[in-house]
Design an enzyme around this catalytic site. Structure first.
Site, short mmCIF file in Angstrom:
data_model
loop_
_atom_site.label_atom_id
_atom_site.label_comp_id
_atom_site.label_asym_id
_atom_site.label_seq_id
_atom_site.Cartn_x
_atom_site.Cartn_y
_atom_site.Cartn_z
N PHE A 52 0.97 6.93 3.03
CA PHE A 52 0.94 8.15 2.86
C PHE A 52 0.03 9.44 3.14
CE2 PHE A 52 4.38 8.22 -0.50
CZ PHE A 52 5.36 8.63 -0.10
N PHE A 73 -10.75 1.71 2.02
CA PHE A 73 -11.35 -0.34 1.64
C PHE A 73 -10.44 -0.87 1.71
CE2 PHE A 73 -12.92 -2.06 -2.72
CZ PHE A 73 -14.73 -2.18 -2.16
N TYR A 224 5.01 11.86 -8.06
CA TYR A 224 5.65 10.39 -7.97
C TYR A 224 6.71 10.82 -9.31
CZ TYR A 224 9.78 8.01 -6.91
OH TYR A 224 10.87 7.35 -7.10
N TYR A 234 8.21 3.95 -15.69
CA TYR A 234 6.70 5.16 -14.11
C TYR A 234 6.95 6.35 -14.85
CZ TYR A 234 4.34 6.63 -10.58
OH TYR A 234 3.60 6.89 -9.28
N VAL A 273 8.67 1.88 0.41
CA VAL A 273 8.03 0.71 0.13
C VAL A 273 6.99 0.69 1.16
CG1 VAL A 273 8.67 -1.42 1.32
CG2 VAL A 273 10.38 -0.25 0.80
P1 NAI Z 1 -1.31 2.54 -0.02
O1 NAI Z 1 -1.34 1.00 -0.97
O2 NAI Z 1 0.24 2.55 0.99
O3 NAI Z 1 -1.86 3.35 0.73
C1 NAI Z 1 -3.26 3.13 -0.20
C2 NAI Z 1 -4.95 4.13 -0.13
O4 NAI Z 1 -5.77 3.94 -1.07
C3 NAI Z 1 -5.43 3.12 1.27
O5 NAI Z 1 -5.57 3.77 2.35
C4 NAI Z 1 -6.30 1.92 0.81
O6 NAI Z 1 -7.38 1.49 2.02
C5 NAI Z 1 -7.59 3.88 -0.06
N1 NAI Z 1 -8.04 2.65 -1.10
C6 NAI Z 1 -7.42 1.88 -2.07
N2 NAI Z 1 -8.08 2.19 -2.75
C7 NAI Z 1 -9.95 2.64 -2.30
C8 NAI Z 1 -11.00 2.11 -2.36
N3 NAI Z 1 -11.60 2.01 -4.05
N4 NAI Z 1 -12.25 2.63 -2.06
C9 NAI Z 1 -11.12 3.96 -0.93
N5 NAI Z 1 -9.90 3.61 -0.22
C10 NAI Z 1 -9.57 2.86 -1.25
O7 NAI Z 1 -0.39 3.58 -0.84
P2 NAI Z 1 0.57 4.85 -1.21
O8 NAI Z 1 2.60 3.87 -1.31
O9 NAI Z 1 1.07 5.63 0.50
O10 NAI Z 1 0.33 5.67 -2.23
C11 NAI Z 1 -0.49 6.72 -2.18
C12 NAI Z 1 -0.34 7.98 -3.21
O11 NAI Z 1 0.90 8.80 -2.80
C13 NAI Z 1 -0.85 7.22 -4.29
O12 NAI Z 1 -1.03 8.51 -5.22
C14 NAI Z 1 0.83 6.57 -4.73
O13 NAI Z 1 0.57 7.00 -6.16
C15 NAI Z 1 1.23 8.25 -4.04
N6 NAI Z 1 3.27 7.77 -3.65
C16 NAI Z 1 3.44 6.75 -3.17
C17 NAI Z 1 5.02 7.06 -3.18
C18 NAI Z 1 5.81 5.58 -3.30
O14 NAI Z 1 6.20 5.50 -3.21
N7 NAI Z 1 4.74 4.71 -2.36
C19 NAI Z 1 6.01 7.90 -3.99
C20 NAI Z 1 4.90 9.10 -4.24
C21 NAI Z 1 4.03 9.29 -5.02
NA NA Z 2 -2.47 6.14 1.10
#
Ligand code: NAI
Ligand code: NA
Length: 396
Positions: A52, A73, A224, A234, A273
């Site tokens: 996202f 990261f 979420y 969850y 995903v």
């Molecule tokens: P993702 O794993 O694709 O992205 C995570 C991002 O955080 C990446 O850019 C990564 O480099 C960065 N990151 C992680 N640890 C870090 C650190 N210590 N320092 C700097 N950057 C760091 O995850 P996603 O799924 O896009 O999740 C983003 C948000 O969206 C989260 O809050 C998640 O709970 C929420 N979300 C996700 C859903 C899903 O189904 N995947 C649904 C609804 C919300």
């Molecule tokens: Na993200």
């Protein structure tokens, strides 16, 4: 070298630079095809390299011609070892942004640290002066607390009772029963420390007191909710406690931002995903059923469609930002549609290894998962030598 997917458990150890580039270019094309959004012009995205957060960076840049700073990261490439996909995604994004005449710079480091916050503030001061939108999209299993030095690890566990239900190993398609024992109090505190709102608040405090938030600046973090079947692991589990904390932090940040007329929001997004969600038990089975139903209805969206709609139909319309009774923006509306949820619940009961390929979209899940690592894209020659050593110029 020739790069192929190498799976281990819920992760893929390799990623493809050309495939990641294709993934980013496809998302850029999508945003451009939807037309301009009267959005923010200077945007900071924390967690900007995948999922996202990457979609938010792309939507800002190519939907609103915004200058963007991305924090993430990611692992840089090493001889014979590919970078993590977010690294190649960011390289491709920056190249495309520069081609389009848009400012884009990135900081690769631990966003939870004081140091990365200070580096980001310095970069904003030097190059942009102020930002008018801050997207907070971190997903991490660990956080080292910047004040206490304690390393917190989040867990994905139910609270109170042992949870047993179906899950699928999406690599093999095997549907089985999973049993997860309940967490202890420390697990809850640790998960809230990692995925709750404290770090978001620390970011906004730091940005505000450094004077790098523009008048009327907005910040958005992602949350979420999801269906009944995933509730115990969850929304009512340890991660749900963290999301409750994140959501209540939005109100505190809004109070703090009052002096610049700013506001904080949480947007509840659709299940998709990503690297983060693949590791959560039960969710992949839910997603494969959900995808099938939403694709049949024509309402399926990926990260870029979700975020493009969030920006164009929620954040930057001419009117006020619509929120639910808890003050949250809802872009999970098509997922949570009653008819969709009813169908998922029915299919869930009868789902087996044998029928999942037909009642669920297991192939869609698998192909989305491969796509995360830059594999499975049309127009990429995976048999050709790829240069894994490409680097992001000027990366901080
Ligand atoms: P993702 O794993 O694709 O992205 C995570 C991002 O955080 C990446 O850019 C990564 O480099 C960065 N990151 C992680 N640890 C870090 C650190 N210590 N320092 C700097 N950057 C760091 O995850 P996603 O799924 O896009 O999740 C983003 C948000 O969206 C989260 O809050 C998640 O709970 C929420 N979300 C996700 C859903 C899903 O189904 N995947 C649904 C609804 C919300
Ligand atoms: Na993200």
């Amino acid at each position: 070298m020739i790069i192929e997917p190498r799976m281990r458990g819920f992760i893929c150890l390799t990623s493809h630079p050309k495939g990641c580039e294709k993934n980013v270019l496809n998302q850029i094309d999508y945003v451009k095809s939807k037309g301009k959004i009267a959005g923010a012009k200077k945007v900071l995205v924390i967690g900007a390299s995948t999922g996202f957060g990457l979609a938010s960076r792309i939507t800002s840049a190519f939907g609103s011609d915004a200058a963007t700073i991305g924090v993430f990261f990611e692992k840089a490439p090493a001889e014979g070892k590919t970078a993590s996909p977010g690294y190649y995604n960011s390289l491709a994004f920056e190249a495309a942004a520069k081609d389009a005449g848009l400012y884009a710079k990135s900081i690769n480091g631990d966003a939870f640290s004081n140091e990365v916050k200070a580096q980001t503030i310095d970069l904003i001061k030097a190059d942009l002066g102020q930002v008018d939108l801050v997207i907070y999209s971190l997903a991490s299993p660990v956080r080292q607390h910047p004040v206490t030095g304690v390393l917190h690890r989040s867990v994905l566990k139910p609270i109170g009772d042992t949870f047993s239900d179906k899950t699928v190993d999406f690599h093999t398609g095997n549907v089985s029963e999973v049993t997860i024992t309940p967490c202890n109090d420390e697990d809850i505190a640790n998960t809230v420390a990692v995925m709750g709102g404290e770090d978001w608040q620390m970011w906004m405090d730091a940005l505000l007191s450094a004077g790098v938030l523009a008048e009327g600046a907005m910040t958005v973090a992602y949350s979420y909710i999801g269906p009944k079947v995933t509730e115990p692991v969850y929304r009512k589990g340890t991660i749900g406690m963290a999301k409750d904390h994140l959501e209540s932090t939005a109100f505190k940040i809004t109070e703090d931002l009052a002096k610049i007329g700013g506001k904080a929001f949480v947007s509840v997004n659709k299940a998709l995903v990503t690297q983060a969600s693949s590791a959560i038990p039960v969710i992949p089975l839910y997603i494969s059923l959900l995808y099938k139903i939403m694709k049949a209805k024509g309402t399926h969206e990926g990260c870029i469609e979700q975020i493009q709609r969030l920006f164009s139909a929620r954040l930057y319309t001419n009117g006020s930002i619509p929120v639910d009774e808890k003050g949250r923006i809802r872009i999970d509306d098509w997922e949570m549609d009653e008819a969709v949820q009813k169908e998922v619940a029915e299919l869930w009961k009868g789902a087996t290894t044998e029928n999942l390929p037909s009642i669920g979209d297991l192939n869609g899940y698998k192909s989305d998962f491969l796509n995360l690592f830059g594999f499975g894209f049309d127009g990429v020659d995976y048999a050709a030598e790829a240069n894994e050593m490409v680097e992001i110029p000027g990366l901080i």
